[in-house]
Design a protein around this motif. Structure first.
Motif, PDB file in Angstrom:
ATOM      1  N   CYS A   1     -18.430  19.881  29.584  1.00 46.84           N
ATOM      2  CA  CYS A   1     -18.588  20.103  28.144  1.00 46.84           C
ATOM      3  C   CYS A   1     -17.353  19.635  27.398  1.00 46.84           C
ATOM      4  N   SER A   2     -17.510  19.374  26.126  1.00 45.87           N
ATOM      5  CA  SER A   2     -16.400  19.069  25.225  1.00 45.87           C
ATOM      6  C   SER A   2     -16.426  20.077  24.087  1.00 45.87           C
ATOM      7  N   VAL A   3     -15.354  20.095  23.304  1.00 44.92           N
ATOM      8  CA  VAL A   3     -15.229  21.041  22.205  1.00 44.92           C
ATOM      9  C   VAL A   3     -15.138  20.278  20.891  1.00 44.92           C
ATOM     10  N   ILE A   4     -16.021  20.611  19.967  1.00 45.39           N
ATOM     11  CA  ILE A   4     -15.983  20.054  18.619  1.00 45.39           C
ATOM     12  C   ILE A   4     -15.326  21.072  17.695  1.00 45.39           C
ATOM     13  N   VAL A   5     -14.359  20.592  16.909  1.00 45.46           N
ATOM     14  CA  VAL A   5     -13.694  21.413  15.904  1.00 45.46           C
ATOM     15  C   VAL A   5     -13.943  20.742  14.555  1.00 45.46           C
ATOM     16  N   ARG A   6     -14.621  21.458  13.635  1.00 44.07           N
ATOM     17  CA  ARG A   6     -14.975  20.869  12.342  1.00 44.07           C
ATOM     18  C   ARG A   6     -14.137  21.501  11.237  1.00 44.07           C
ATOM     19  N   ASP A   7     -13.104  20.779  10.818  1.00 44.13           N
ATOM     20  CA  ASP A   7     -12.300  21.210   9.682  1.00 44.13           C
ATOM     21  C   ASP A   7     -12.908  20.629   8.413  1.00 44.13           C
TER      22      ASP A   7
ATOM     23  N   ALA B   1      -1.513  13.693  15.370  1.00 40.72           N
ATOM     24  CA  ALA B   1      -0.509  13.898  14.323  1.00 40.72           C
ATOM     25  C   ALA B   1      -0.868  13.132  13.061  1.00 40.72           C
ATOM     26  N   ALA B   2      -1.460  11.949  13.231  1.00 45.26           N
ATOM     27  CA  ALA B   2      -1.810  11.116  12.084  1.00 45.26           C
ATOM     28  C   ALA B   2      -3.209  11.390  11.552  1.00 45.26           C
ATOM     29  N   LYS B   3      -3.949  12.290  12.207  1.00 47.32           N
ATOM     30  CA  LYS B   3      -5.366  12.507  11.876  1.00 47.32           C
ATOM     31  C   LYS B   3      -6.115  11.174  11.820  1.00 47.32           C
ATOM     32  N   GLU B   4      -5.872  10.352  12.827  1.00 49.42           N
ATOM     33  CA  GLU B   4      -6.446   9.013  12.864  1.00 49.42           C
ATOM     34  C   GLU B   4      -7.855   9.091  13.435  1.00 49.42           C
ATOM     35  N   ALA B   5      -8.829   8.806  12.618  1.00 52.61           N
ATOM     36  CA  ALA B   5     -10.219   8.919  13.010  1.00 52.61           C
ATOM     37  C   ALA B   5     -10.680   7.710  13.802  1.00 52.61           C
ATOM     38  N   PHE B   6     -11.655   7.941  14.656  1.00 51.65           N
ATOM     39  CA  PHE B   6     -12.271   6.881  15.452  1.00 51.65           C
ATOM     40  C   PHE B   6     -13.067   5.957  14.543  1.00 51.65           C
TER      41      PHE B   6
ATOM     42  N   THR C   1     -13.576  11.556  12.712  1.00 47.81           N
ATOM     43  CA  THR C   1     -13.400  12.341  13.934  1.00 47.81           C
ATOM     44  C   THR C   1     -12.214  11.812  14.726  1.00 47.81           C
ATOM     45  N   VAL C   2     -11.304  12.711  15.078  1.00 43.99           N
ATOM     46  CA  VAL C   2     -10.175  12.375  15.939  1.00 43.99           C
ATOM     47  C   VAL C   2     -10.593  12.652  17.381  1.00 43.99           C
ATOM     48  N   ILE C   3     -10.531  11.635  18.225  1.00 43.06           N
ATOM     49  CA  ILE C   3     -10.944  11.737  19.629  1.00 43.06           C
ATOM     50  C   ILE C   3      -9.740  12.143  20.475  1.00 43.06           C
ATOM     51  N   LEU C   4      -9.912  13.209  21.261  1.00 42.12           N
ATOM     52  CA  LEU C   4      -8.779  13.766  21.997  1.00 42.12           C
ATOM     53  C   LEU C   4      -9.150  14.020  23.460  1.00 42.12           C
TER      54      LEU C   4
ATOM     55  N   VAL D   1     -11.907  16.601   8.442  1.00 41.89           N
ATOM     56  CA  VAL D   1     -11.966  15.818   9.673  1.00 41.89           C
ATOM     57  C   VAL D   1     -12.493  16.708  10.788  1.00 41.89           C
ATOM     58  N   SER D   2     -13.118  16.087  11.761  1.00 43.13           N
ATOM     59  CA  SER D   2     -13.488  16.786  12.983  1.00 43.13           C
ATOM     60  C   SER D   2     -12.564  16.346  14.112  1.00 43.13           C
ATOM     61  N   TYR D   3     -12.378  17.231  15.079  1.00 48.01           N
ATOM     62  CA  TYR D   3     -11.628  16.916  16.286  1.00 48.01           C
ATOM     63  C   TYR D   3     -12.594  17.027  17.457  1.00 48.01           C
ATOM     64  N   PHE D   4     -12.602  16.006  18.296  1.00 48.91           N
ATOM     65  CA  PHE D   4     -13.471  16.009  19.461  1.00 48.91           C
ATOM     66  C   PHE D   4     -12.588  16.105  20.694  1.00 48.91           C
ATOM     67  N   ILE D   5     -12.456  17.322  21.227  1.00 54.22           N
ATOM     68  CA  ILE D   5     -11.619  17.564  22.400  1.00 54.22           C
ATOM     69  C   ILE D   5     -12.490  17.277  23.610  1.00 54.22           C
ATOM     70  N   ALA D   6     -12.242  16.108  24.227  1.00 57.70           N
ATOM     71  CA  ALA D   6     -13.219  15.498  25.122  1.00 57.70           C
ATOM     72  C   ALA D   6     -13.057  15.869  26.581  1.00 57.70           C
ATOM     73  N   GLY D   7     -12.004  16.629  26.949  1.00 56.11           N
ATOM     74  CA  GLY D   7     -11.797  16.859  28.368  1.00 56.11           C
ATOM     75  C   GLY D   7     -11.722  15.528  29.091  1.00 56.11           C
ATOM     76  N   ASP D   8     -12.549  15.358  30.136  1.00 55.96           N
ATOM     77  CA  ASP D   8     -12.598  14.091  30.868  1.00 55.96           C
ATOM     78  C   ASP D   8     -13.914  13.349  30.632  1.00 55.96           C
ATOM     79  N   ALA D   9     -14.586  13.643  29.523  1.00 55.95           N
ATOM     80  CA  ALA D   9     -15.785  12.864  29.193  1.00 55.95           C
ATOM     81  C   ALA D   9     -15.446  11.386  29.114  1.00 55.95           C
ATOM     82  N   THR D  10     -14.214  11.086  28.692  1.00 58.47           N
ATOM     83  CA  THR D  10     -13.639   9.747  28.758  1.00 58.47           C
ATOM     84  C   THR D  10     -12.155   9.915  28.976  1.00 58.47           C
TER      85      THR D  10
END
Length: 278
Positions: A202-208, A272-277, A257-260, A211-220
């Motif tokens: 699973c991954s974790v989506i954070v919706r501010d 840090a830059a809130k750089e979206a995909f 969305t920031v991919i993490l 911007v959204s943050y996609f905490i991807a674990g090892d999905a990629t």
């Protein structure tokens, strides 16, 4: 207002064939390629992420442990562990990292959330004996016993008190993801299914607000791999992994969305830059 902070817990090295599998290779072929590969990628960070939300602090994954360096910690009978190299100093574990931020790891978190149960995501569990620990039920089922020990998990090293709260993503859909498990009452933090790297990942989506943050674990393993649709060498189901990458890209097309990923060396800068995909 939601804040996401990256926490590095040491470095990992892997074979190039683990980071990216060859196109057209199935699950077994990808494993053979890893063992045959003489080339190693540069050391990659082992990242976990702290989310600060009005309902509390949530830690996503726990990184790895210095005990990897202790003789006998990794099972010698499993050749998989000779295909990776983990380097973690005692002070780099997630507990000391949180303490340096002024937090008591065992008391100041609403929950610890695991994307999956591989050893470099569960190695810091010892720091959280009093916390709510949440993990995907489907992945836990393949992470225990001999099956888990064969596939990158160390259930024999988990704390004896570990009784994770196992959840399923059968809640409301989020964008291209057919289900979710909300971690907060407002639904702004949620688990979504991203299988492929392992079953039940699973991954974790954070919706501010902005911007959204996609905490991807090892999905990629990296944003570049996500963009190119490159599937790792670990997967037992390359087609499912590829479908997950498509879903992540589709979600990122809906709003900034920031991919993490957990091992992306450029992730901390993008955060840090809130750089979206794009």
């Amino acid at each position: 207002m939601i804040k996401v902070t990256a926490i590095e817990t040491g470095k990992a090295r892997m074979k190039t064939a683990q980071r990216v599998g060859r196109d057209g290779r199935g699950a077994l072929g990808r494993k053979i390629d890893i063992f045959r590969d003489p080339n190693w990628v540069a050391p990659l960070p082992i990242l976990c992420f702290l989310i600060e939300h009005p309902e509390g602090r949530f830690l996503i994954d726990t990184g790895d442990t210095w005990r990897n360096s202790a003789p006998g910690y990794l099972p010698r009978w499993n050749p998989f562990y000779r295909q990776v190299s983990i380097r973690v100093a005692p002070g780099e574990e997630v507990g000391p990292r949180l303490s340096a931020m002024g937090l008591d790891p065992a008391r100041d978190l609403a929950a610890v959330v695991l994307t999956h149960f591989h050893h470099d995501h569960t190695g810091g569990l010892d720091h959280f004996p009093h916390n709510r620990i949440i993990g995907p039920r489907e992945n836990y089922a393949v992470s225990t016993g001999l099956r888990g020990m064969m596939t990158g998990c160390l259930p024999q090293r988990w704390p004896v008190w570990l009784k994770p709260e196992l959840v399923t993503t059968d809640g409301p859909p989020i964008g291209p993801f057919e289900g979710s498990y909300p971690l907060t009452r407002d639904g702004r933090i949620a688990l979504v299914p991203t299988p492929g790297h392992v079953t039940g990942h699973c991954s974790v989506i954070v919706r501010d607000d902005d911007v959204s943050y996609f905490i991807a674990g090892d999905a990629t393993y990296s944003q570049d791999d996500l963009r190119a649709g490159r599937v790792d060498g670990v997967t037992n189901d390359p087609a499912t992994s590829l479908a997950t990458l498509r879903a992540v890209r589709a979600f990122a097309a809906l709003r900034p969305t920031v991919i993490l990923p957990a091992h992306d060396p450029d992730g901390v800068r993008r955060l840090a830059a809130k750089e979206a995909f794009v």
